[in-house]
Design a protein around this motif. Structure first.
Motif, short mmCIF file in Angstrom:
data_model
loop_
_atom_site.label_atom_id
_atom_site.label_comp_id
_atom_site.label_asym_id
_atom_site.label_seq_id
_atom_site.Cartn_x
_atom_site.Cartn_y
_atom_site.Cartn_z
N ALA A 143 -3.06 -4.35 -7.62
CA ALA A 143 -2.45 -5.66 -7.33
C ALA A 143 -2.62 -6.63 -8.48
O ALA A 143 -1.86 -7.59 -8.61
CB ALA A 143 -3.07 -6.26 -6.07
N ALA A 144 -3.58 -6.36 -9.37
CA ALA A 144 -3.83 -7.26 -10.49
C ALA A 144 -2.86 -7.06 -11.64
O ALA A 144 -2.73 -7.93 -12.50
CB ALA A 144 -5.26 -7.09 -10.99
N TYR A 145 -2.15 -5.90 -11.68
CA TYR A 145 -1.24 -5.68 -12.82
C TYR A 145 0.16 -5.24 -12.42
O TYR A 145 1.10 -5.43 -13.19
CB TYR A 145 -1.83 -4.66 -13.80
CG TYR A 145 -1.97 -3.25 -13.27
CD1 TYR A 145 -0.87 -2.38 -13.24
CD2 TYR A 145 -3.19 -2.77 -12.82
CE1 TYR A 145 -0.99 -1.08 -12.74
CE2 TYR A 145 -3.33 -1.48 -12.35
CZ TYR A 145 -2.22 -0.64 -12.30
OH TYR A 145 -2.35 0.63 -11.82
N ALA A 146 0.34 -4.64 -11.25
CA ALA A 146 1.69 -4.22 -10.84
C ALA A 146 2.46 -5.41 -10.28
O ALA A 146 1.88 -6.33 -9.70
CB ALA A 146 1.59 -3.12 -9.79
N ASP A 147 3.76 -5.40 -10.49
CA ASP A 147 4.61 -6.45 -9.93
C ASP A 147 5.13 -6.06 -8.55
O ASP A 147 5.39 -6.92 -7.71
CB ASP A 147 5.79 -6.70 -10.87
CG ASP A 147 5.33 -7.11 -12.26
OD1 ASP A 147 4.74 -8.20 -12.38
OD2 ASP A 147 5.54 -6.33 -13.21
N VAL A 148 5.31 -4.75 -8.35
CA VAL A 148 5.82 -4.21 -7.09
C VAL A 148 4.99 -2.98 -6.73
O VAL A 148 4.72 -2.16 -7.60
CB VAL A 148 7.30 -3.80 -7.20
CG1 VAL A 148 7.85 -3.36 -5.85
CG2 VAL A 148 8.15 -4.92 -7.79
N VAL A 149 4.62 -2.85 -5.47
CA VAL A 149 4.02 -1.61 -4.98
C VAL A 149 5.00 -1.03 -3.95
O VAL A 149 5.27 -1.65 -2.93
CB VAL A 149 2.64 -1.83 -4.33
CG1 VAL A 149 2.13 -0.54 -3.68
CG2 VAL A 149 1.64 -2.31 -5.38
N GLN A 150 5.52 0.15 -4.28
CA GLN A 150 6.57 0.74 -3.45
C GLN A 150 6.05 1.71 -2.39
O GLN A 150 6.85 2.27 -1.64
CB GLN A 150 7.59 1.47 -4.33
CG GLN A 150 8.36 0.59 -5.29
CD GLN A 150 9.67 1.22 -5.71
OE1 GLN A 150 10.09 2.25 -5.21
NE2 GLN A 150 10.34 0.59 -6.66
N SER A 151 4.74 1.91 -2.33
CA SER A 151 4.20 2.99 -1.51
C SER A 151 3.31 2.50 -0.37
O SER A 151 2.33 3.15 -0.01
CB SER A 151 3.42 3.95 -2.40
OG SER A 151 2.52 3.23 -3.26
N VAL A 152 3.64 1.37 0.22
CA VAL A 152 2.85 0.84 1.33
C VAL A 152 3.21 1.59 2.61
O VAL A 152 4.38 1.63 3.01
CB VAL A 152 3.10 -0.67 1.50
CG1 VAL A 152 2.40 -1.20 2.74
CG2 VAL A 152 2.65 -1.42 0.26
N ASP A 153 2.20 2.22 3.22
CA ASP A 153 2.50 3.06 4.38
C ASP A 153 1.50 2.95 5.52
O ASP A 153 1.58 3.70 6.50
CB ASP A 153 2.64 4.53 3.96
CG ASP A 153 1.37 5.08 3.31
OD1 ASP A 153 0.38 4.32 3.20
OD2 ASP A 153 1.38 6.26 2.91
N ARG A 154 0.53 1.99 5.43
CA ARG A 154 -0.44 1.86 6.50
C ARG A 154 -1.08 0.47 6.46
O ARG A 154 -1.11 -0.19 5.41
CB ARG A 154 -1.51 2.94 6.41
CG ARG A 154 -2.29 2.94 5.12
CD ARG A 154 -3.04 4.25 4.90
NE ARG A 154 -3.88 4.20 3.71
CZ ARG A 154 -3.44 4.37 2.47
NH1 ARG A 154 -2.15 4.58 2.25
NH2 ARG A 154 -4.27 4.32 1.46
N SER A 155 -1.60 0.07 7.61
CA SER A 155 -2.16 -1.28 7.76
C SER A 155 -3.31 -1.54 6.80
O SER A 155 -3.42 -2.63 6.23
CB SER A 155 -2.64 -1.48 9.20
OG SER A 155 -1.58 -1.38 10.11
N LYS A 156 -4.19 -0.56 6.64
CA LYS A 156 -5.36 -0.74 5.79
C LYS A 156 -4.94 -1.08 4.37
O LYS A 156 -5.57 -1.91 3.69
CB LYS A 156 -6.21 0.52 5.81
CG LYS A 156 -7.55 0.37 5.09
CD LYS A 156 -8.39 1.63 5.24
CE LYS A 156 -9.74 1.48 4.56
NZ LYS A 156 -10.56 2.71 4.70
N LEU A 157 -3.87 -0.47 3.89
CA LEU A 157 -3.38 -0.72 2.54
C LEU A 157 -2.75 -2.11 2.44
O LEU A 157 -2.90 -2.79 1.42
CB LEU A 157 -2.37 0.36 2.14
CG LEU A 157 -1.86 0.34 0.71
CD1 LEU A 157 -3.00 0.35 -0.29
CD2 LEU A 157 -0.93 1.53 0.47
N VAL A 158 -2.08 -2.55 3.48
CA VAL A 158 -1.51 -3.90 3.49
C VAL A 158 -2.60 -4.93 3.28
O VAL A 158 -2.50 -5.83 2.44
CB VAL A 158 -0.76 -4.17 4.82
CG1 VAL A 158 -0.35 -5.65 4.91
CG2 VAL A 158 0.47 -3.29 4.94
N GLY A 159 -3.68 -4.81 4.04
CA GLY A 159 -4.78 -5.77 3.92
C GLY A 159 -5.43 -5.73 2.55
O GLY A 159 -5.75 -6.78 1.97
N ALA A 160 -5.63 -4.53 2.03
CA ALA A 160 -6.28 -4.39 0.72
C ALA A 160 -5.42 -4.97 -0.40
O ALA A 160 -5.93 -5.63 -1.31
CB ALA A 160 -6.57 -2.92 0.45
#
Length: 236
Positions: A100-117
């Motif tokens: 999250a500190a260097y990417a502009d887009v994350v295209q691989s969000v697939d679960r709640s835990k990752l959303v929070g992180a």
């Protein structure tokens, strides 16, 4: 010469996109080409930038962070850092803050835990983060992706986080499946999400071998590596 090779390959892919758009009755300006530079050096990133590429894709945190830190430093030295980096690989939640500190887009969000992180990482970095939901089109979530029937619920979770902006959906056509059918299913999922979240209008689908099917089924972003950069070299 590498510049000549990349120039020719990039032109060939852009011609394919234009022809696919013509067949689908679409404007090529609607489609963004993301060049996937996994395993390729910073020098290729800079050459592609010189050739007009602004969107790049990576899927390994340990490679992407240093590579694009170096690329951006060089571009700033030249007078401007205007590239967009899409993280497209499966992502462990314990690495989400770093990405999250260097990417502009994350295209691989697939679960709640990752959303929070990712939200915590974006907050800590003080920068907004665009995200796409990766959708599993074959039901095998072990390979990454939220099941289509749970995608809208996950979309609602994303938009509840101020640090994240939901842009749409992403998928890879399952091995052995007809790309046209797979991308049609992805478009159905995208339409369902967009009915509730009107600004989530990206569909990231299609790679070197199936970009035409993706364009036909509404892809707004194509992730192309081999057709432009050639066969991937050994691990760096």
């Amino acid at each position: 010469m590498r510049r000549d090779e990349l120039t020719a390959n990039l032109a060939a892919v852009r011609t394919r996109i234009e022809r696919a758009c013509d067949a689908a009755g679409r404007d090529p300006a609607e489609v963004t080409l993301i060049v996937v530079t996994k395993y390729f050096p910073v020098s290729d990133v800079l050459l592609l930038h010189d050739l007009g590429v602004r969107d790049f894709g990576e899927n390994r945190d340990q490679e992407a962070g240093p590579k694009f830190g170096e690329a951006r430093s060089e571009l700033r030295r030249r007078g401007g850092d205007d590239l967009t980096l899409h993280f497209i690989g499966q992502l462990q939640s314990n690495k989400a803050g770093h990405v999250a500190a260097y990417a502009d887009v994350v295209q691989s969000v697939d679960r709640s835990k990752l959303v929070g992180a990712l939200s915590r990482g974006a907050d800590h970095a003080g920068r907004p983060l665009a995200v796409l939901l990766q959708v599993s089109l074959d039901g095998d979530t072990a390979r990454g992706g939220v099941l289509p029937e749970h995608a809208l619920e996950l979309a609602d979770e994303v938009v509840a986080h101020d640090a994240l902006t939901l842009k749409g959906v992403m998928a890879v056509a399952p091995l052995g499946a007809a790309p046209d059918e797979s991308f049609r299913r992805l478009r159905d999922v995208a339409d369902g999400i967009r009915s509730q979240h009107v600004d989530a209008d990206w569909i990231s689908a299609g790679m070197s071998g199936d970009l035409e099917a993706a364009v036909l089924n509404g892809a707004t972003h194509l992730r192309v590596g081999t057709a432009i950069l050639g066969s991937r070299p050994s691990l760096l």
